[in-house]
Write an enzyme that holds these catalytic residues in place. Structure first.
Site: not given
Length: 472
Positions: A74, A149, A173
């Site tokens: 990420k 996310s 997330s």
């Protein structure tokens, strides 16, 4: 999707090489660009590291299960010499001067980082639509969101570009996008994995964790990245474990707690049916199903958004247009430098959360909101402690329904906030949780969330692996 184990077998028998795996991963990323799962693709770096892996293997010095395996991370984790944007305009050109501990450990195990994945801006969102670089698309149904996310990391695995990836989880997330895309996603116990080098959203809630095509892949990845870190004094002193050790032991004799508050109003009927069907299969395997209660859980979302936004308003104050990141070209005075750089550099959702956080921390409202939210956090933690006195693991939905339709972040932000209703409590209590596919509803996968006792990831993953087996 090929697993880590399958790829390692091919590397071991010589039917492929790390360089070929990295090249195939990079080609797959290029062919799935329409999904917008990646912000940065590290072609040259990945191929160079892959050649080093092949050299080690030829010399009989392989580093283990992850050596030569392509991995995505990420884009809120620093990787020295590469862009780390947190999917924001304000950090669009920021090049990290150091590497996050989790990524250092990953590369020390021989993993090949092929790219940095798209995400909600500064990890603020549950739909992956707040990114400065545009939304990520769900490969199972492009009219629906992939969850956030960490949606880019989930899609990177679900679309087959990599067998595993890292995300971060502040309120669901990792688990929520795993459920949306039909992969496995694990949030470890708070303190299990170092947060050093992770761009902070809410420091007392954030935790790095793995996505994988299988539970075993997640267990393998967790084993590589966990452990104490002198750069992060919230990391646990517990020794690193083999999280694959209990896989295959099944659920016979296990007591599964089912919170009555989680299976009432608000849960989609088809999703509920899929989860209850899996629990029946667990019972047939020798598990005992027991109703438990989490009486303060209805306050979880409210307390979470107060605490998370309060910490975010403090953490994001460092992005001021002075030291690094975006600086407004229109600024002529110091106040304008701060105000214009932040107004132009942050997206709407990030601004909304900074404002809310500043409000609840203000002198007139600190006691009424922030202090009360922290008291509720303690009550929720105590609820889980009490429930675990009578059960080994807790079962819950990962999400209240199917992945949301694209665009709801703008039209109905409250619906997006409430999609985390089953996940935020684990971050408040610091507990481990894993989302595993357990059936289908409306042609899309349903995620079953398993909640474990603190630092009992090995036991938690054993139950998750049984779910995976019974879902085939």
């Amino acid at each position: 999707m090929q697993t880590i184990q399958e790829l390692q077998a091919q590397l071991a028998n010589g039917s492929t090489t790390a360089e070929k795996l990295a090249q195939a991963s990079l080609e797959k990323i290029e062919s799935t660009k329409n999904l917008n799962a990646y912000i940065s693709v590290l072609n040259d770096r990945a191929l160079e590291r892959a050649k080093e892996s092949d050299k080690r293997r030829a010399e009989g010095k392989s580093l283990g299960a992850l050596d030569g395996i392509p991995v995505a991370v990420k884009d809120n984790m620093c990787l020295n010499g590469t862009r780390t944007t947190a999917a924001s305009k304000i950090l669009d050109n920021f090049v990290a001067p150091y590497t996050a501990t989790a990524l250092e450990k990953l590369e020390a195990a021989g993993a090949i980082i092929v790219g940095k994945t798209n995400m909600d801006e500064f990890a603020m969102g549950s739909s992956n639509e707040t990114s400065y670089y545009g939304p990520v698309k769900n490969p199972l149904d492009e009219s629906r969101v992939p969850g956030g996310s960490s949606g880019g990391s989930a899609v990177a695995v679900a679309s087959g570009t990599v067998p595993c990836a890292l995300g971060s989880d502040t309120g669901g997330s990792i688990r929520q996008p795993a459920a949306c895309t039909g992969v496995v996603g694990l949030k470890p116990t708070y303190g299990r994995v170092s947060r050093y080098g992770l761009l902070a959203y809410a420091s007392s809630l954030d935790q790095i964790g793995p996505f994988g095509a299988t539970v075993r892949d997640c267990a393998t990845l967790l084993g590589a990245i966990c452990g104490i870190d002198p750069h992060d004094n919230t990391t646990s002193t517990r020794p690193t474990e083999d999280f694959t050790a209990k896989l295959g032991t099944g659920v016979k004799g296990k007591v599964i707690g089912v919170p009555k508050e989680y299976f009432g109003e608000g849960l989609d009927a088809e999703c509920k049916a899929a989860i209850e069907n899996m629990l029946k299969k667990m019972e047939a395997e020798g598990a005992t199903i027991k109703e438990v209660s989490l009486p303060h859980i209805s306050y979880a979302v409210s307390s979470y958004y107060i605490i998370a936004t309060a910490e975010a308003s403090s953490n994001l104050s460092r992005y001021d247009g002075v030291r690094y990141g975006y600086r407004s070209p229109e600024a002529r005075k110091l106040f304008d430098l701060y105000a214009k750089s932040r107004s132009e550099g942050f997206g709407k959702e990030v601004q909304r959360r900074i404002l809310l956080g500043s409000y609840v921390l203000s002198a007139g409202f600190y006691d009424a909101y922030y202090v009360q939210a922290q008291k509720v956090r303690r009550l929720i933690t105590d609820d889980f402690t009490e429930a675990f006195k009578t059960c080994d693991v807790i079962a819950s939905p990962t999400m209240p329904g199917l992945p949301l339709k694209c665009g709801m972040n703008e039209s109905d932000p409250m619906a997006v906030y409430l999609s985390d209703i089953y996940t935020v409590s684990l971050n408040l209590a610091g507990l481990p949780g894993v989302s595993v596919p357990c059936g289908m509803a409306g042609g899309l996968p349903v995620g079953l969330q398993w909640i474990g006792k603190p630092f009992q990831e090995a036991d938690l993953l054993a139950v998750a692996e049984a779910t995976e087996r019974l879902n085939k």
